[in-house]
Design a protein around this motif. Structure first.
Motif, PDB file in Angstrom:
ATOM      1  N   GLU A  32       0.835  -1.274   0.138  1.00  0.00           N
ATOM      2  CA  GLU A  32       0.036   0.077  -0.070  1.00  0.00           C
ATOM      3  C   GLU A  32       0.966   1.138  -0.001  1.00  0.00           C
ATOM      4  O   GLU A  32       1.564   1.449   1.110  1.00  0.00           O
ATOM      5  CB  GLU A  32      -0.928   0.039   1.326  1.00  0.00           C
ATOM      6  CG  GLU A  32      -1.935   0.955   1.345  1.00  0.00           C
ATOM      7  CD  GLU A  32      -2.758   0.855   2.537  1.00  0.00           C
ATOM      8  OE1 GLU A  32      -3.725   0.209   2.595  1.00  0.00           O
ATOM      9  OE2 GLU A  32      -2.382   1.529   3.584  1.00  0.00           O
ATOM     10  N   ARG A  33       0.548   2.094  -1.025  1.00  0.00           N
ATOM     11  CA  ARG A  33       1.317   3.471  -0.987  1.00  0.00           C
ATOM     12  C   ARG A  33       0.601   4.474  -1.113  1.00  0.00           C
ATOM     13  O   ARG A  33      -0.579   4.312  -1.779  1.00  0.00           O
ATOM     14  CB  ARG A  33       2.369   3.345  -2.224  1.00  0.00           C
ATOM     15  CG  ARG A  33       3.228   2.110  -2.175  1.00  0.00           C
ATOM     16  CD  ARG A  33       4.823   2.627  -2.570  1.00  0.00           C
ATOM     17  NE  ARG A  33       5.583   1.378  -2.880  1.00  0.00           N
ATOM     18  CZ  ARG A  33       6.369   0.990  -1.777  1.00  0.00           C
ATOM     19  NH1 ARG A  33       6.306   1.325  -0.715  1.00  0.00           N
ATOM     20  NH2 ARG A  33       7.142   0.032  -2.085  1.00  0.00           N
ATOM     21  N   LEU A  46      -2.405   0.364  -4.283  1.00  0.00           N
ATOM     22  CA  LEU A  46      -1.734  -1.156  -4.160  1.00  0.00           C
ATOM     23  C   LEU A  46      -1.177  -1.202  -5.171  1.00  0.00           C
ATOM     24  O   LEU A  46      -1.349  -1.259  -6.429  1.00  0.00           O
ATOM     25  CB  LEU A  46      -2.963  -2.045  -3.879  1.00  0.00           C
ATOM     26  CG  LEU A  46      -3.781  -1.903  -2.859  1.00  0.00           C
ATOM     27  CD1 LEU A  46      -4.855  -3.210  -2.764  1.00  0.00           C
ATOM     28  CD2 LEU A  46      -2.858  -1.885  -1.384  1.00  0.00           C
ATOM     29  N   GLU A  47       0.338  -1.600  -4.837  1.00  0.00           N
ATOM     30  CA  GLU A  47       1.226  -1.905  -6.084  1.00  0.00           C
ATOM     31  C   GLU A  47       1.886  -2.975  -5.830  1.00  0.00           C
ATOM     32  O   GLU A  47       1.976  -3.904  -4.797  1.00  0.00           O
ATOM     33  CB  GLU A  47       2.404  -0.741  -5.769  1.00  0.00           C
ATOM     34  CG  GLU A  47       2.086   0.743  -6.119  1.00  0.00           C
ATOM     35  CD  GLU A  47       3.384   1.561  -6.274  1.00  0.00           C
ATOM     36  OE1 GLU A  47       4.215   1.244  -5.645  1.00  0.00           O
ATOM     37  OE2 GLU A  47       3.113   2.856  -6.609  1.00  0.00           O
ATOM     38  N   PRO A  48       2.394  -3.601  -7.007  1.00  0.00           N
ATOM     39  CA  PRO A  48       3.058  -5.050  -6.764  1.00  0.00           C
ATOM     40  C   PRO A  48       4.324  -4.898  -5.855  1.00  0.00           C
ATOM     41  O   PRO A  48       4.967  -3.641  -5.990  1.00  0.00           O
ATOM     42  CB  PRO A  48       3.584  -5.396  -8.054  1.00  0.00           C
ATOM     43  CG  PRO A  48       2.809  -4.571  -8.924  1.00  0.00           C
ATOM     44  CD  PRO A  48       2.295  -3.346  -8.253  1.00  0.00           C
ATOM     45  N   PRO A  49       4.560  -5.951  -5.075  1.00  0.00           N
ATOM     46  CA  PRO A  49       5.728  -5.556  -4.150  1.00  0.00           C
ATOM     47  C   PRO A  49       7.231  -5.829  -4.556  1.00  0.00           C
ATOM     48  O   PRO A  49       8.004  -6.480  -4.428  1.00  0.00           O
ATOM     49  CB  PRO A  49       5.442  -6.559  -3.158  1.00  0.00           C
ATOM     50  CG  PRO A  49       4.951  -7.724  -3.911  1.00  0.00           C
ATOM     51  CD  PRO A  49       4.139  -7.055  -4.936  1.00  0.00           C
ATOM     52  N   THR A  50       7.641  -4.842  -5.636  1.00  0.00           N
ATOM     53  CA  THR A  50       8.685  -4.790  -6.196  1.00  0.00           C
ATOM     54  C   THR A  50       9.679  -4.344  -5.267  1.00  0.00           C
ATOM     55  O   THR A  50      10.946  -4.793  -4.981  1.00  0.00           O
ATOM     56  CB  THR A  50       8.797  -4.029  -7.505  1.00  0.00           C
ATOM     57  OG1 THR A  50       8.141  -2.950  -7.194  1.00  0.00           O
ATOM     58  CG2 THR A  50       8.083  -4.930  -8.574  1.00  0.00           C
ATOM     59  N   THR A  51       9.585  -3.248  -4.365  1.00  0.00           N
ATOM     60  CA  THR A  51      10.517  -2.897  -3.568  1.00  0.00           C
ATOM     61  C   THR A  51       9.640  -2.663  -2.201  1.00  0.00           C
ATOM     62  O   THR A  51       8.958  -1.851  -2.099  1.00  0.00           O
ATOM     63  CB  THR A  51      10.948  -1.414  -3.896  1.00  0.00           C
ATOM     64  OG1 THR A  51      11.583  -1.467  -5.190  1.00  0.00           O
ATOM     65  CG2 THR A  51      12.023  -0.788  -2.825  1.00  0.00           C
ATOM     66  N   VAL A  52      10.285  -3.405  -1.206  1.00  0.00           N
ATOM     67  CA  VAL A  52       9.493  -3.434   0.032  1.00  0.00           C
ATOM     68  C   VAL A  52      10.743  -3.302   1.413  1.00  0.00           C
ATOM     69  O   VAL A  52      11.743  -3.798   1.285  1.00  0.00           O
ATOM     70  CB  VAL A  52       8.877  -4.757   0.274  1.00  0.00           C
ATOM     71  CG1 VAL A  52       8.388  -5.032   1.838  1.00  0.00           C
ATOM     72  CG2 VAL A  52       7.828  -5.060  -0.689  1.00  0.00           C
ATOM     73  N   VAL A  59      -0.831  -5.573   1.790  1.00  0.00           N
ATOM     74  CA  VAL A  59      -1.949  -6.203   1.878  1.00  0.00           C
ATOM     75  C   VAL A  59      -1.987  -7.597   1.321  1.00  0.00           C
ATOM     76  O   VAL A  59      -1.440  -7.846  -0.096  1.00  0.00           O
ATOM     77  CB  VAL A  59      -3.046  -5.338   1.047  1.00  0.00           C
ATOM     78  CG1 VAL A  59      -4.331  -5.765   0.816  1.00  0.00           C
ATOM     79  CG2 VAL A  59      -3.094  -4.065   1.478  1.00  0.00           C
ATOM     80  N   PHE A  60      -2.518  -8.655   1.980  1.00  0.00           N
ATOM     81  CA  PHE A  60      -2.489  -9.905   1.523  1.00  0.00           C
ATOM     82  C   PHE A  60      -3.829 -10.165   0.904  1.00  0.00           C
ATOM     83  O   PHE A  60      -4.860 -10.078   1.467  1.00  0.00           O
ATOM     84  CB  PHE A  60      -2.026 -10.865   2.710  1.00  0.00           C
ATOM     85  CG  PHE A  60      -0.767 -10.792   3.171  1.00  0.00           C
ATOM     86  CD1 PHE A  60      -0.322  -9.854   3.908  1.00  0.00           C
ATOM     87  CD2 PHE A  60       0.369 -11.706   2.858  1.00  0.00           C
ATOM     88  CE1 PHE A  60       0.866  -9.490   4.329  1.00  0.00           C
ATOM     89  CE2 PHE A  60       1.658 -11.676   3.176  1.00  0.00           C
ATOM     90  CZ  PHE A  60       1.695 -10.307   4.066  1.00  0.00           C
ATOM     91  N   VAL A  61      -3.960 -10.791  -0.321  1.00  0.00           N
ATOM     92  CA  VAL A  61      -5.330 -11.249  -0.686  1.00  0.00           C
ATOM     93  C   VAL A  61      -5.361 -12.700  -1.128  1.00  0.00           C
ATOM     94  O   VAL A  61      -4.396 -13.350  -1.899  1.00  0.00           O
ATOM     95  CB  VAL A  61      -5.372 -10.259  -2.116  1.00  0.00           C
ATOM     96  CG1 VAL A  61      -6.956 -10.834  -2.785  1.00  0.00           C
ATOM     97  CG2 VAL A  61      -5.579  -9.008  -1.880  1.00  0.00           C
ATOM     98  N   VAL A  62      -6.258 -13.364  -0.671  1.00  0.00           N
ATOM     99  CA  VAL A  62      -6.308 -14.968  -0.669  1.00  0.00           C
ATOM    100  C   VAL A  62      -7.666 -15.158  -1.630  1.00  0.00           C
ATOM    101  O   VAL A  62      -8.530 -14.731  -0.820  1.00  0.00           O
ATOM    102  CB  VAL A  62      -6.275 -15.635   0.719  1.00  0.00           C
ATOM    103  CG1 VAL A  62      -6.659 -17.144   0.423  1.00  0.00           C
ATOM    104  CG2 VAL A  62      -5.099 -15.269   1.518  1.00  0.00           C
ATOM    105  N   LYS A  63      -7.451 -15.703  -2.531  1.00  0.00           N
ATOM    106  CA  LYS A  63      -8.772 -16.006  -3.472  1.00  0.00           C
ATOM    107  C   LYS A  63      -9.065 -17.612  -3.290  1.00  0.00           C
ATOM    108  O   LYS A  63      -7.999 -18.586  -3.386  1.00  0.00           O
ATOM    109  CB  LYS A  63      -8.679 -15.429  -4.868  1.00  0.00           C
ATOM    110  CG  LYS A  63      -8.544 -14.276  -4.910  1.00  0.00           C
ATOM    111  CD  LYS A  63      -8.271 -13.740  -6.567  1.00  0.00           C
ATOM    112  CE  LYS A  63      -8.157 -12.218  -6.642  1.00  0.00           C
ATOM    113  NZ  LYS A  63      -7.390 -11.921  -7.904  1.00  0.00           N
ATOM    114  N   TYR A  64     -10.303 -18.104  -3.340  1.00  0.00           N
ATOM    115  CA  TYR A  64     -10.569 -19.429  -3.271  1.00  0.00           C
ATOM    116  C   TYR A  64     -11.886 -19.694  -3.879  1.00  0.00           C
ATOM    117  O   TYR A  64     -12.716 -18.744  -4.347  1.00  0.00           O
ATOM    118  CB  TYR A  64     -11.029 -19.971  -1.830  1.00  0.00           C
ATOM    119  CG  TYR A  64     -12.129 -18.993  -1.131  1.00  0.00           C
ATOM    120  CD1 TYR A  64     -11.880 -17.870  -0.231  1.00  0.00           C
ATOM    121  CD2 TYR A  64     -13.321 -19.741  -1.286  1.00  0.00           C
ATOM    122  CE1 TYR A  64     -12.828 -17.100   0.119  1.00  0.00           C
ATOM    123  CE2 TYR A  64     -14.353 -18.867  -0.542  1.00  0.00           C
ATOM    124  CZ  TYR A  64     -14.090 -17.722   0.109  1.00  0.00           C
ATOM    125  OH  TYR A  64     -15.073 -17.130   0.496  1.00  0.00           O
TER     126      TYR A  64
END
Lengths: 154, 332
Positions: A32-33, A46-52, A59-64
């Motif tokens: 989250e930026r 929300l950005e891809p975690p390229t630099t952390v 933010v964790f997203v679990v899809k089922y």
């Protein structure tokens, strides 16, 4: 040792292989930026975690989804928290958590943290080791959803 | 993402448990160490529609490498202004530089003796790294710092003590202050917080400028403390007939008033005075602040008479005070 494990797995495999395909599960992590917009406001993106780095909010997203033909009963989703992540809550608050590595579970407010030096106190968000959602109803064929929780890089 | 074959799935689970048991990263004030992998796997459990046995499946594995946060703090270690005096060399100010980032990092140090707003500038001599880690400048033992050559490399949360040595100009005056700023800058890069140096982080990730801008500075101060003493001597004559004529047999009472000035203090201040020719010292006549002193040397008493001179040891006297001494002689 490694061979022995493989062998044991091979033996128990046939019974579970077909059934396992009934449910699909995927995990995504975003950062989250705060982004300053040209009009002077700040937007949360929300950005891809390229630099952390430590302190970043994840933010964790679990899809089922039940991709099989039969309902999946007694369905639950568990996400052990990576060591370097401090739990920061879920979006819906319907989760139960563990602060002792998955031995005991409950809403955070009901849990007690046992420190190594005999310290006993109410559990805090940062103590959480696992987050879990249990479903009261069977997951019917074709249905699915997503679970979201937040964490901060320690 | 559909679950992979049962074989690899189960294996991943077994390995995942082993990795969990091994993982015991020490908590750092600076945060998770740069290069640490954050690995996330979710699990779902449900009952097999076929026979009701519980089935557990893993999600895909998401691995995020923690990048290096570039942060540094510099703090002056001196409790207050450091007293010094004009013309002195190798005058020391002490600072502490701490790597407040989460990766091992080298820092370039710089000392600024020409700060605006103070009363004088010192002459810069050297920066010294406290290589033996005792927090005290040890000449010849601690390492002389040469920028770009032996930039200190600090682990996360590690600190190093840095000494800045100065020459105090002879022109500096009492109570003047001099500011000296020490700055430290991360060698990987610095600037606006959030600036990314791709691939340059410790542990193989990126390096990201933290909230300090990867540069910090703090100032220490010298203050000049000089002191001086002035002596005023006066004499009163009492002749045997009660008059004030300086005739043989008359007594002369000499009064010495020592006045100290300045913000410093005078250590081991001794006032001495020769007995004038053609006079004789009157034994036991020395007084300090109207209290009598003895004539003996080294008797623990401040007064003494020896070699035709009186002396009074005043010890350490701060500036802005007076001490009054009297003694008597008889005209031969």
């Amino acid at each position: 040792m490694f061979k022995a494990i493989s062998l044991a797995i091979a033996l128990i495999m046939p019974g579970t292989a077909i059934a396992a395909n009934n449910v699909s599960l995927s995990s995504d992590v975003f950062v989250e930026r705060k982004v300053a917009k040209p009009n002077g406001t700040t937007a949360l993106v929300l950005e891809p975690p390229t630099t952390v780095t430590p302190g970043d909010k994840l933010v964790f997203v679990v899809k089922y989804k039940n991709v099989g033909r039969a309902p999946a009963t007694d369905f639950s989703v568990t996400n052990p928290l990576p060591k370097a992540v401090a739990f920061n809550g879920t979006s819906d608050g319907t989760e139960i958590v563990s602060v002792d590595g998955g031995k005991s579970w409950g809403p955070l407010a009901d849990l007690t943290y046992l420190g190594g030096n005999g310290e006993v106190r109410p559990a805090l968000m940062t103590d959480v080791t696992h987050v879990k959602w249990t479903f009261n109803r069977a997951l019917s064929a074709g249905s699915g959803g997503k679970l979201v929780f937040r964490g901060t890089v320690r | 993402m559909p679950a992979a074959s049962g074989m690899s799935r189960r294996l991943a689970l077994a390995l995942g448990t082993a990795a969990l048991a091994l993982a015991s990263t020490a908590a750092q004030a600076a945060g998770t160490l740069a290069g640490t992998d954050i690995v996330n796997v979710a699990q779902a459990t449900y009952e097999s529609p076929d026979d009701g046995t519980p089935i557990t499946i893993d999600s895909n594995k998401v691995t995020i490498k923690v990048d290096e946060l570039l942060d540094v703090t510099v703090v002056s270690s001196d409790p207050g202004d450091v007293a010094t005096a004009p013309g002195l060399t190798a005058q020391v100010l002490t600072y502490q530089v701490t790597n407040s980032g989460n990766g091992s990092e080298a820092f370039t140090l710089s000392a600024d003796t020409a700060r605006p707003g103070d009363e004088f500038d010192t002459g810069f001599e050297q920066m010294i790294l406290d290589s033996n880690g005792n927090g005290v400048y040890d000449p010849g033992v601690d390492t002389i710092y040469a920028p770009g050559t032996n930039d200190p490399v600090l682990a996360p949360d590690e600190s190093i003590v840095v000494f800045v040595l100065s020459t105090i100009p002879a022109s500096a005056e009492d109570e003047d202050r001099a500011e000296i700023e020490l700055s430290a800058t991360a060698n990987t890069g610095s600037g606006t917080p959030g600036t990314i140096f791709a691939g340059e982080g410790d542990g193989g990730g990126d390096a990201v400028v933290g909230s300090t801008g990867a540069r910090d500075a703090d100032s220490g101060y010298f203050v000049i403390q000089t002191s001086d003493v002035t002596l005023t001597k006066s004499a009163t004559v009492i002749d045997p007939s009660g008059g004030d004529q300086p005739i043989p047999g008359a007594t002369i009472v000499y009064q010495l008033v020592a006045t100290t000035i300045g913000s410093g203090e005078l250590t081991n201040l001794v006032i001495s005075d020769d007995i004038p020719a053609d006079t004789t010292y009157k034994a036991g006549s020395i007084t300090l602040e109207n209290a009598p002193l003895t004539d003996a040397v080294d008797d623990g008493d401040a007064g003494s008479f020896a070699d035709d001179a009186i002396a009074v040891a005043l010890g350490t006297v701060p500036g802005g005070q007076t001490r009054t001494i009297t003694f008597q002689v008889t005209i031969d």
